[in-house]
Design a protein around this motif. Structure first.
Motif, mmCIF file in Angstrom:
data_model
loop_
_atom_site.group_PDB
_atom_site.id
_atom_site.type_symbol
_atom_site.label_atom_id
_atom_site.label_comp_id
_atom_site.label_asym_id
_atom_site.label_seq_id
_atom_site.Cartn_x
_atom_site.Cartn_y
_atom_site.Cartn_z
ATOM 1 N N ASP A 66 -36.087 45.457 0.371
ATOM 2 C CA ASP A 66 -34.881 44.531 0.027
ATOM 3 C C ASP A 66 -34.492 44.048 1.169
ATOM 4 N N ALA A 67 -34.638 42.895 1.687
ATOM 5 C CA ALA A 67 -34.163 42.357 2.885
ATOM 6 C C ALA A 67 -32.687 41.865 3.087
ATOM 7 N N GLN A 68 -32.135 41.669 1.711
ATOM 8 C CA GLN A 68 -30.569 41.619 1.599
ATOM 9 C C GLN A 68 -29.784 42.732 1.897
ATOM 10 N N THR A 69 -30.452 43.774 1.749
ATOM 11 C CA THR A 69 -29.962 45.189 1.860
ATOM 12 C C THR A 69 -29.972 45.286 3.430
ATOM 13 N N TRP A 70 -30.891 45.068 4.030
ATOM 14 C CA TRP A 70 -30.985 45.176 5.434
ATOM 15 C C TRP A 70 -29.911 44.577 6.376
ATOM 16 N N ILE A 71 -29.977 43.175 5.840
ATOM 17 C CA ILE A 71 -28.916 42.326 6.307
ATOM 18 C C ILE A 71 -27.390 42.727 5.951
ATOM 19 N N ALA A 72 -27.348 43.268 4.778
ATOM 20 C CA ALA A 72 -25.910 43.819 4.630
ATOM 21 C C ALA A 72 -25.589 44.946 5.673
ATOM 22 N N ALA A 73 -26.638 45.620 5.750
ATOM 23 C CA ALA A 73 -26.162 47.030 6.707
ATOM 24 C C ALA A 73 -25.871 46.660 8.021
ATOM 25 N N HIS A 74 -26.487 45.346 8.491
ATOM 26 C CA HIS A 74 -25.998 44.914 9.780
ATOM 27 C C HIS A 74 -24.927 43.909 9.798
ATOM 28 N N ALA A 75 -24.101 43.984 8.858
ATOM 29 C CA ALA A 75 -22.894 43.014 8.489
ATOM 30 C C ALA A 75 -21.930 43.150 9.652
ATOM 31 N N GLU A 76 -21.515 44.397 10.175
ATOM 32 C CA GLU A 76 -20.659 44.648 11.234
ATOM 33 C C GLU A 76 -21.145 44.144 12.331
ATOM 34 N N ALA A 77 -22.523 44.402 12.896
ATOM 35 C CA ALA A 77 -22.950 43.794 14.051
ATOM 36 C C ALA A 77 -22.899 42.274 14.000
ATOM 37 N N ILE A 78 -23.293 41.802 13.029
ATOM 38 C CA ILE A 78 -23.196 40.226 12.919
ATOM 39 C C ILE A 78 -21.641 39.681 13.011
ATOM 40 N N GLU A 79 -21.071 40.415 12.381
ATOM 41 C CA GLU A 79 -19.744 39.866 12.561
ATOM 42 C C GLU A 79 -18.927 39.872 13.895
ATOM 43 N N PHE A 80 -19.333 41.109 14.560
ATOM 44 C CA PHE A 80 -18.684 41.115 16.091
ATOM 45 C C PHE A 80 -19.388 40.029 16.591
ATOM 46 N N ALA A 81 -20.858 39.661 16.702
ATOM 47 C CA ALA A 81 -21.380 38.787 17.530
ATOM 48 C C ALA A 81 -20.843 37.430 17.103
ATOM 49 N N ARG A 82 -20.497 37.257 15.810
ATOM 50 C CA ARG A 82 -19.832 35.669 15.634
ATOM 51 C C ARG A 82 -18.588 35.602 16.285
ATOM 52 N N ARG A 83 -17.792 36.692 16.333
ATOM 53 C CA ARG A 83 -16.412 36.922 16.781
ATOM 54 C C ARG A 83 -16.720 36.582 18.425
ATOM 55 N N ALA A 84 -17.472 37.163 18.871
ATOM 56 C CA ALA A 84 -17.546 36.888 20.151
ATOM 57 C C ALA A 84 -18.110 35.581 20.770
ATOM 58 N N SER A 85 -19.139 34.861 19.916
ATOM 59 C CA SER A 85 -19.277 33.838 20.301
ATOM 60 C C SER A 85 -18.221 32.546 20.419
ATOM 61 N N ASN A 86 -17.144 33.028 19.567
ATOM 62 C CA ASN A 86 -16.065 32.021 19.513
ATOM 63 C C ASN A 86 -15.031 32.189 20.502
ATOM 64 N N ARG A 87 -15.355 33.133 21.557
ATOM 65 C CA ARG A 87 -14.427 33.318 22.624
ATOM 66 C C ARG A 87 -15.090 32.320 23.843
ATOM 67 N N PRO A 88 -14.210 31.984 24.778
ATOM 68 C CA PRO A 88 -14.359 30.851 25.651
ATOM 69 C C PRO A 88 -15.517 31.379 26.633
ATOM 70 N N PHE A 89 -15.510 32.649 27.369
ATOM 71 C CA PHE A 89 -16.528 32.970 28.064
ATOM 72 C C PHE A 89 -16.859 34.355 28.093
ATOM 73 N N VAL A 90 -17.813 34.707 28.706
ATOM 74 C CA VAL A 90 -18.432 36.051 28.794
ATOM 75 C C VAL A 90 -18.722 36.462 30.206
ATOM 76 N N ARG A 91 -18.296 37.761 30.442
ATOM 77 C CA ARG A 91 -18.334 38.254 31.912
ATOM 78 C C ARG A 91 -19.530 39.315 32.003
ATOM 79 N N PHE A 92 -20.565 38.882 32.784
ATOM 80 C CA PHE A 92 -21.483 39.691 33.078
ATOM 81 C C PHE A 92 -21.404 40.563 34.367
ATOM 82 N N GLY A 93 -20.278 40.035 35.117
ATOM 83 C CA GLY A 93 -20.011 40.955 36.340
ATOM 84 C C GLY A 93 -19.230 39.991 37.129
#
Length: 941
Positions: A550-577
C-alpha cells in the motif's frame, strides 16, 4: 718508493675522495627523506653508492698515466731510481685500494640507511653477496678501462670519457652473452666476465706503458740533456708574440690570442669529436648487433659530457703551463682573453653540435611542438655543463679533478632545478639564464685568476661573485614569480556585499526545517528497519514503492517529513554554513543534508503521478523547484551543484508529469503559471564570486596553516594524519610568499574570465569558451598553488546550469505544447509560433542562439532511437527507445551552434556536436513534410 708514490697520489686525490664521499652521504640523506616509497629509497641509495664510486674509480685510473703525461711530470718520475713497472704498479695499486675503500665505505653507510626489508628484496644473504661481488667487479672494470685508455690517450679528459663509454657500451653487449633478455647494471652472471675484462685491460695498460718506455739513456748511464731553448726577444713578426706595447695593434693581439687558443684546442677537438660524434655513429651502426643499444639516447647523453669536457679544457692549457702569467706580464687584458678563448672553443663545439644535431634528426623522433620545452631544458643542461666545466677548469689546476668536481656540482645544480621545473615553479627558460649567469661569474673572475696573487683574495673574490650571482637571480626570480602576472584587483564591494545574508534574517533560514524533515524521515525508516529486519535506513525508489502492498500508507507515514520540507521550501534562503572565515580546506557547515528531503519528495511525486494524483504530484515538484531556487550561503560551487542536481531531476520529472495520460489543459496552464512565477535560479556570478572570496581567505591564512592544509588535502592517508616528507617539501615550496601572491593574481584572473563568460550566456561555449579554457590552462600551469585552490566543481557547475537553462526553457514550451495538444484532439501544432498568444506570451529563445526560438520538427517514421540519457522524456527505461514510436521533436541547436534540425542527438552531460532534443510521442502522426529529418541512432562503433 711505493709509499712515496702513494703519498703523492693521496695528496692529489684525497680532497676529491672526501668530496665524493660527502656528496654521496648527502644523496643518501635526501633520498631517505624525500623519496615516496621504500623501493625508491633503497634503489636511490644503492645507486648513489655505485655511481659515486664508479666516478672516482674512472677519474683516478685515467689520471694515473695520462694525467702525469699531460702535466709533464712523467719525465720527472722517470728520473727517479725506479723502473716504469714499479711506477705502474704503484699507480694501479693506489687506484684499486682507494676506489675499493671508497666503495666499501659507501656501501656500508648505504646498508645502514636502507629499509629493513632491503636485503630480503635482494634475495637473501647469498644474493646480497653476489651483488656485492658484482659491484666490486664493476669498480675494477672501471679502473681497468681507465688505465687502458690512460696509457693510450695523452689527454686525461678524453681518456676518462672514452673509458666511461666503453664501460656503458659493454653493458648491453654482455646481456646476450650471459643469457639476459634485458640489459641491466646488476647482472650477477656477468661478474666473472667483468673481472676478466678488468684484468685484461689493466694488463694491456701495463704493456703499453712499459713499451712507451722512459727517455733514451746513454751508454754511460747518464741521461742526455734536452736541447736548450734560446729565449728570443718578441718581435712583431712572431705570431706567438703577444705584447700590448704602444706599437702593437688590438687586431694583432686578438689574432695572436685566437691562434694560440686554436693551437691549444686542436688536439682536444679531435677527441671531443670522436666522443660526441664517433661513439653515437658507431652505436647506430652496431644497434642491430648489440641488443638494447639506443643510439639516440647515447647521443643525448654524450652531448652534455662533451660540453663539460670542453668547458674544463678552455683554460686547461693555461692552468697546466701557468701561461696566463705570461699573458699578464705582457699586459694582455683579462677581459680580452676570456671572450677570445670562449669564441675559439665555441666554434669547435658548434661544428660538433651541428653534425650531432643532423644525426639526432636522422635517428630520433620527429620534432613536435610538445618537444619545445624539453628541447629548451636540454639546451640549458648542455650550456650548464659547459659553464660549470669552465668555472671548475679555472679554479682547479688538474683537469681530471676539475671534471670530477664539475660532475658533482652539475648534479647538485640540475637536480633542484629539475625538481622546480617538474613542479612548475621554474620556467624552462631559466635553464638558459642560469648557465649564462655562471659564464658571467667566470668572466668577472678572469682578472683575479690571471693575476694569481698569493693569499685568499682571489678565492674571496670568487665567493663574492657567486654570492652576487645568487643575490641577483634570487630577487629577480622572486619578483617575476610574484609580480609578473597582472592583478585584476579584488571583487567590487557591491558584489561582495551580495554574498552574505544579514544576521537579522536568521528566522528565514530553511535549514532547521530541512533538518526536522530529515529527522522525521529517518525515524520512520528506523521503525521500518527494526520491524522488518532490513538494512540501514535508506530512500525508497519508485521500483521499491511498486512492491509495497500500500504505497498510500507509506506516503502517509512520511507526511510529517513532507510537510517540513514544503514549509522549508517557502523560506527565502537556506544556510549551509558561513562565508566569513571559510577556506578551501573547509568551514562551518550545517549538519543537515538537503539531498534526503529532496529524494523523499522526488519518490513521492513519482508515486503520486503513477496513481493519478496529478495535483499532489505537481505540488511536490513545485516544492522541489522552490528548494532548488532558494538563496543559500555560502554560495560555493559544491552547494550550487547540489541544488542544480535537484533541479535537473525535477525538470525531468516535470516533463514526464506533463506527458501523463491523466493531464488536463487547466492543470498544465496552472503549472506553467506557477513555474514562471518561481524565483529566478541562483546566479552563477555569485557562485564564482564566492569561490574567489574563499580562495583569497585561504591565501590569507598563516603560512604554516596554509602549508598544513595543502599537505593534508594531498596526503592519501590523511585519516591517519601522516604527511610524507616529499609532500611536506612540495607544499612548503608552493606556499612561499611570492607563490601566494602569484596564486592570488592567477585566481583573480581566472575567476574574472569566468565572470566575463557568464555575460555571454550559454552560447559562449562556441565563441568564448575555447579561448577561456586555453587561457585558464596556461595560467594554472604557471601557478601550482592556484591550481590547488581552484574549485574542481566550478566548471561542472557552470555546465550544469547551462544545461538546466535549456531544460527550463524547454519545459515552458512542453507545458504549452501539451496543453495545445489536449485542446486540439491530440494534434500537435504545426509551428511553435501557433502557441503565441494562446498559450505563451512569447517563445523562449534558444540559449545557444539568442534571438532565435527552439527548433520544432515532426516525424512519422518508426526509426527513432533516442540516445542514452534523453529517454527519460518518453518515460522509458534507460536504453534505446522502442522503435515504431512516431514523435514530434522540440530541440535546441546545442553548443556547436549548428542547426541540424534534430537529426543528430547530443546526450546530456556531454560536450560535442549535435542538437539537444526533446522527443514528444505523437499518437496521431501525420505524413512527413518535405525537409523533415529521419531520426536514426548513430552507427555502432
Amino acid at each position: 718508493m711505493l709509499a712515496r708514490l702513494w703519498w703523492k697520489d693521496a695528496r692529489q686525490f684525497g680532497p676529491a675522495w672526501v668530496a665524493i664521499a660527502v656528496m654521496a652521504l648527502v644523496g643518501f640523506l635526501l633520498a631517505g627523506r624525500y623519496l615516496p616509497n621504500e623501493d625508491g629509497i633503497d634503489t636511490s641509495i644503492w645507486g648513489f653508492a655505485i655511481l659515486f664510486s664508479g666516478l672516482y674509480a674512472l677519474a683516478i685510473a685515467t689520471a694515473a698515466i695520462a694525467g702525469e703525461r699531460e702535466n709533464g711530470t712523467l719525465r720527472l718520475l722517470d728520473t727517479l731510481p725506479a723502473p716504469r713497472a714499479r711506477l705502474w704498479d704503484a699507480k694501479a695499486s693506489f687506484a684499486v685500494v682507494s676506489s675499493l675503500a671508497l666503495t666499501l665505505v659507501l656501501l656500508l653507510v648505504a646498508a645502514t640507511q636502507v629499509s629493513a626489508g632491503a636485503f630480503d628484496r635482494l634475495g637473501g644473504m647469498g644474493a646480497t653477496l653476489g651483488a656485492l661481488a658484482l659491484v666490486l667487479a664493476l669498480i675494477l672494470e672501471a679502473i681497468g678501462w681507465g688505465l687502458f685508455w690512460s696509457a693510450l690517450v695523452p689527454n686525461v679528459l678524453a681518456a676518462a670519457a672514452v673509458a666511461a663509454c666503453c664501460l656503458l657500451l659493454l653493458l648491453p653487449a654482455l646481456a646476450p652473452v650471459i643469457g639476459e633478455s634485458t640489459p641491466t647494471i646488476l647482472m650477477p652472471a656477468s661478474t666473472p666476465i667483468r673481472l676478466w675484462i678488468a684484468i685484461a685491460t689493466a694488463g694491456l695498460s701495463r704493456v703499453i706503458f712499459l713499451a712507451s718506455g722512459p727517455p733514451h739513456r746513454s751508454w754511460g748511464g747518464v741521461r742526455t740533456e734536452p736541447p736548450r731553448m734560446e729565449h728570443s726577444v718578441a718581435s712583431p713578426s712572431d705570431p706567438m708574440s703577444i705584447r700590448a706595447s704602444s706599437g702593437s695593434s688590438w687586431t694583432r693581439t686578438l689574432a695572436s690570442l685566437a691562434w694560440q687558443a686554436s693551437r691549444e684546442a686542436r688536439s682536444a677537438w679531435q677527441y671531443l669529436a670522436l666522443l660526441g660524434l664517433g661513439v653515437p655513429v658507431l652505436g647506430w651502426l652496431a644497434a642491430d648487433v648489440i641488443y638494447g643499444l639506443d643510439p639516440f639516447g647515447l647521443a643525448l647523453f654524450l652531448c652534455p659530457v662533451v660540453a663539460l669536457l670542453a668547458g674544463v679544457g678552455v683554460f686547461h692549457a693555461e692552468q697546466r703551463g701557468r701561461s696566463f702569467l705570461l699573458l699578464t706580464h705582457h699586459g694582455v687584458r683579462p677581459a680580452i682573453v676570456w671572450p677570445i678563448k670562449l669564441a675559439v672553443w665555441g666554434v669547435g663545439l658548434m661544428m660538433i653540435w651541428v653534425l650531432l644535431s643532423l644525426f639526432l634528426l636522422a635517428v630520433g623522433p620527429r620534432p613536435t611542438l610538445e618537444l619545445v620545452d624539453a628541447t629548451v631544458v636540454y639546451l640549458g643542461l648542455t650550456l650548464a655543463s659547459f659553464s660549470v666545466g669552465l668555472l671548475c677548469g679555472m679554479a682547479i689546476r688538474r683537469g681530471i679533478t676539475a671534471a670530477l668536481i664539475g660532475v658533482v656540482l652539475l648534479v647538485a645544480l640540475i637536480v633542484p632545478v629539475g625538481i622546480m621545473i617538474d613542479i612548475r615553479l621554474l620556467d624552462p627558460r631559466w635553464t638558459i639564464v642560469l648557465p649564462l649567469a655562471l659564464l658571467a661569474v667566470s668572466w668577472a673572475w678572469t682578472g683575479p685568476w690571471m693575476l694569481d696573487r698569493p693569499g685568499a683574495s682571489r678565492w674571496l673574490r670568487l665567493g663574492g661573485l657567486v654570492l652576487l650571482f645568487v643575490g641577483t637571480l634570487l630577487p629577480l626570480y622572486v619578483g617575476l614569480r610574484a609580480w609578473s602576472m597582472p592583478d585584476p584587483g579584488p571583487l567590487p564591494a557591491d558584489l561582495r556585499s551580495q554574498l552574505t545574508v544579514s544576521q537579522a534574517d536568521k528566522g528565514d533560514d530553511a535549514g532547521p526545517l530541512y533538518r526536522k524533515a530529515e529527522i522525521a524521515f529517518r525515524a520512520v525508516q528506523l521503525d521500518r528497519v527494526m520491524a522488518e529486519g532490513m538494512g540501514r535506513p535508506m530512500i525508497l525508489s519508485s521500483e521499491d514503492l511498486d512492491r509495497l502492498p500500500d504505497a498510500q500508507t507509506w506516503i502517509a507515514a512520511h507526511a510529517e517529513a513532507i510537510e517540513f520540507a514544503r514549509r522549508a521550501s517557502n523560506r527565502p534562503f537556506v544556510r549551509f554554513g558561513w562565508l566569513d572565515g571559510r577556506t578551501a580546506f573547509g568551514g562551518s557547515d550545517s549538519e543537515f543534508d538537503p539531498v534526503i528531503p529532496a529524494q523523499l519528495l522526488q519518490v513521492v511525486a513519482d508515486r503520486r503521478r503513477q496513481i493519478g494524483d496529478m495535483d499532489g504530484a505537481w505540488e511536490d515538484l513545485l516544492t522541489l523547484f522552490r528548494m532548488s531556487r532558494q538563496s543559500f550561503e555560502p554560495r560555493t560551487a559544491r552547494n550550487a551543484s547540489l541544488l542544480l542536481h535537484i533541479e535537473e531531476q525535477t525538470l525531468r520529472r516535470a516533463m514526464n508529469w506533463a506527458m501523463s495520460e491523466r493531464q488536463t489543459p487547466e492543470l498544465l496552464r496552472n503549472a506553467l503559471q506557477s513555474f514562471q512565477a518561481l524565483d529566478p535560479p541562483p546566479d552563477p556570478l555569485l557562485v564564482i564570486a564566492t569561490e574567489q572570496v574563499v580562495a583569497e581567505q585561504t591565501l590569507d591564512l598563516p603560512r604554516e596553516t596554509l602549508r598544513d592544509g595543502l599537505a593534508r588535502s594531498n596526503t592519501p592517508s590523511r585519516s591517519q594524519g601522516s604527511v610524507t616528507p616529499e609532500i611536506a617539501a612540495w607544499t612548503g615550496a608552493i606556499s612561499t610568499p611570492w607563490e601566494i601572491e602569484r596564486a592570488r593574481r592567477v585566481l583573480r584572473t581566472v575567476l574574472g574570465d569566468w565572470r566575463i563568460g557568464l555575460d555571454r550566456g550559454p552560447f559562449r561555449s562556441v565563441i568564448y569558451e575555447p579561448y577561456r579554457v586555453q587561457r585558464e590552462a596556461q595560467l594554472l600551469e604557471a601557478s601550482p598553488l592556484a591550481e590547488q585552490l581552484l574549485p574542481p566543481m566550478l566548471a561542472p557547475m557552470i555546465r550544469a546550469n547551462d544545461q538546466n537553462e535549456v531544460d527550463r526553457r524547454a519545459l515552458v514550451q512542453i507545458f504549452a505544447l501539451r496543453a495545445w495538444q489536449l485542446e486540439h484532439d491530440g494534434q500537435w501544432p504545426d509551428r511553435l509560433q501557433d502557441l503565441v498568444p494562446s498559450e505563451l506570451d512569447r517563445l523562449p529563445d534558444d540559449p545557444y542562439k539568442p534571438g532565435q526560438s527552439f527548433g520544432y520538427v515532426g516525424s512519422s517514421t518508426d526509426a527513432l532511437h533516442v540516445i542514452g540519457s534523453l529517454n527519460w522524456l518518453l518515460g522509458a527505461p534507460r536504453g534505446p527507445s522502442p522503435s515504431g514510436m512516431p514523435v514530434i521533436v522540440l530541440y535546441s541547436i546545442g553548443p556547436d551552434a549548428v542547426d541540424q534540425r534534430g537529426a543528430f542527438v547530443l546526450p546530456r552531460n556531454q560536450i560535442g556536436q549535435g542538437d539537444i532534443i526533446y522527443p514528444l510521442p505523437d499518437d496521431q502522426p501525420r505524413p512527413a513534410k518535405p525537409g523533415d529529418p529521419v531520426l536514426e541512432s548513430p552507427a555502432p562503433d
